[in-house]
Design a protein around this motif. Structure first.
Motif, PDB file in Angstrom:
ATOM      1  N   GLU A  54      16.453 -20.185  56.392  1.00 17.92           N
ATOM      2  CA  GLU A  54      15.253 -20.448  56.456  1.00 17.92           C
ATOM      3  C   GLU A  54      15.534 -20.767  57.937  1.00 17.92           C
ATOM      4  N   GLY A  55      15.319 -21.987  57.533  1.00 16.10           N
ATOM      5  CA  GLY A  55      15.300 -23.098  59.066  1.00 16.10           C
ATOM      6  C   GLY A  55      16.355 -23.262  60.375  1.00 16.10           C
ATOM      7  N   LYS A  56      17.241 -22.188  60.293  1.00 16.95           N
ATOM      8  CA  LYS A  56      17.760 -21.153  61.588  1.00 16.95           C
ATOM      9  C   LYS A  56      17.121 -20.575  61.793  1.00 16.95           C
ATOM     10  N   GLY A 107      12.165 -19.126  66.183  1.00 17.34           N
ATOM     11  CA  GLY A 107      11.852 -18.768  66.272  1.00 17.34           C
ATOM     12  C   GLY A 107      10.987 -17.538  65.752  1.00 17.34           C
ATOM     13  N   ASP A 108      12.069 -17.474  64.859  1.00 21.85           N
ATOM     14  CA  ASP A 108      11.887 -15.611  64.192  1.00 21.85           C
ATOM     15  C   ASP A 108      10.989 -15.773  62.576  1.00 21.85           C
ATOM     16  N   THR A 163       9.990 -14.775  57.285  1.00 23.46           N
ATOM     17  CA  THR A 163       9.068 -13.950  56.318  1.00 23.46           C
ATOM     18  C   THR A 163       9.962 -12.874  54.646  1.00 23.46           C
ATOM     19  N   ASP A 164      11.127 -11.840  56.200  1.00 24.99           N
ATOM     20  CA  ASP A 164      11.538 -11.656  55.050  1.00 24.99           C
ATOM     21  C   ASP A 164      12.556 -11.527  53.893  1.00 24.99           C
ATOM     22  N   GLN A 204       1.645 -24.214  58.443  1.00 27.17           N
ATOM     23  CA  GLN A 204       2.069 -25.078  58.477  1.00 27.17           C
ATOM     24  C   GLN A 204       2.566 -25.587  59.457  1.00 27.17           C
ATOM     25  N   LEU A 205       3.690 -24.387  60.138  1.00 27.00           N
ATOM     26  CA  LEU A 205       3.728 -25.004  61.655  1.00 27.00           C
ATOM     27  C   LEU A 205       3.076 -25.278  62.554  1.00 27.00           C
TER      28      LEU A 205
END
Length: 241
Positions: free
Chosen positions: A124-126, A131-132, A137-138, A168-169
């Motif tokens: 998730e972090g990567k 920016g994906d 989310t997927d 949050q972002l």
């Protein structure tokens, strides 16, 4: 009150605290039934749903402020995942407020995340660093909800998680003051629920709690993933009642 919340129905107080990949909308299928016999309190924690984030806050403190504003007492508190951790913090500080707890696939203190969960967080972090957001989310929809979920539940999870990222972002780094969890102080009845398709960390957290809580009921759902109330909403009322 900064914390977005809703109160419906009349009767004993029932608090529903959402998971960290969701918001108060995750309870929508259950609320209509629950309001026939309870005063149901739902809310969005900071950075979720309709509640803005803040540089410094305490989730447990925010929930306590809502309960005090509403004059809640003898509360049955139901917490899913991270919401269950918030409930543990608050009930450890103010056990007098609560008649009963239901912790659904909740983490706790003093338990180490398993390798699969760490790998998910890293993936998730990567994706977010690249920016994906859609890809992240997927990933959430694939990994955080079990095989029993229907298309409506999966789409709702997607919508809620996209909102989490949006809020949050944009907020950037924040500081959430966490209160200590003290299982020995949770003397009220506590139902501790896990799912057979969930990460090992949450099963180990539940086992850790069940061994230390004065009045624990341990429930394992072989069919469930991490969000059983979304996956089989028809069975959710049995879990909560």
């Amino acid at each position: 009150m900064t914390i977005s919340h809703a109160v419906t129905g009349e009767g004993p107080d029932l608090l529903l605290v959402h998971a960290g990949v969701a918001d108060s909308r995750m309870w929508a299928r259950e609320v209509a039934e629950l309001t026939t016999s309870h005063r149901v309190i739902t809310l969005d924690l900071r950075g979720y749903g309709e509640t803005p984030s803040a540089p410094r806050y305490s989730d447990a403190g925010d929930v306590l402020a809502v309960l005090e504003e509403l004059g809640a007492q003898d509360v049955t508190a139901v917490g899913a995942s991270f919401g269950g951790y918030v409930v543990q913090q608050l009930a450890s500080r103010r056990p007098d407020l609560f008649a009963r707890l239901v912790l659904i696939c909740a983490p706790t203190d003093n338990v180490v995340p398993d390798d699969d969960l760490r790998a998910l967080w890293a993936e998730e972090g990567k994706l977010l660093e690249a920016g994906d957001v859609d890809g992240a989310t997927d990933l959430t929809v694939r990994r955080w909800i079990g095989p029993e979920a229907d298309d409506e539940a999966r789409e709702l999870l997607r919508t809620m998680q996209q909102r989490v990222y949006d809020v949050q972002l944009a907020a950037g780094e924040v500081e959430n003051e966490e209160w200590p969890v003290e299982p020995e102080k949770l003397t009220m009845p506590v139902r501790v629920i896990t799912g057979g398709h969930d990460f090992t960390f949450f099963t180990e957290s539940a086992d850790y709690l069940a061994e230390r809580l004065p009045d624990a009921e341990r429930v394992h759902l072989p069919w469930a993933g991490h969000l059983p109330t979304l996956e089989r909403p028809g069975d959710a009322l049995k879990l909560i009642s």
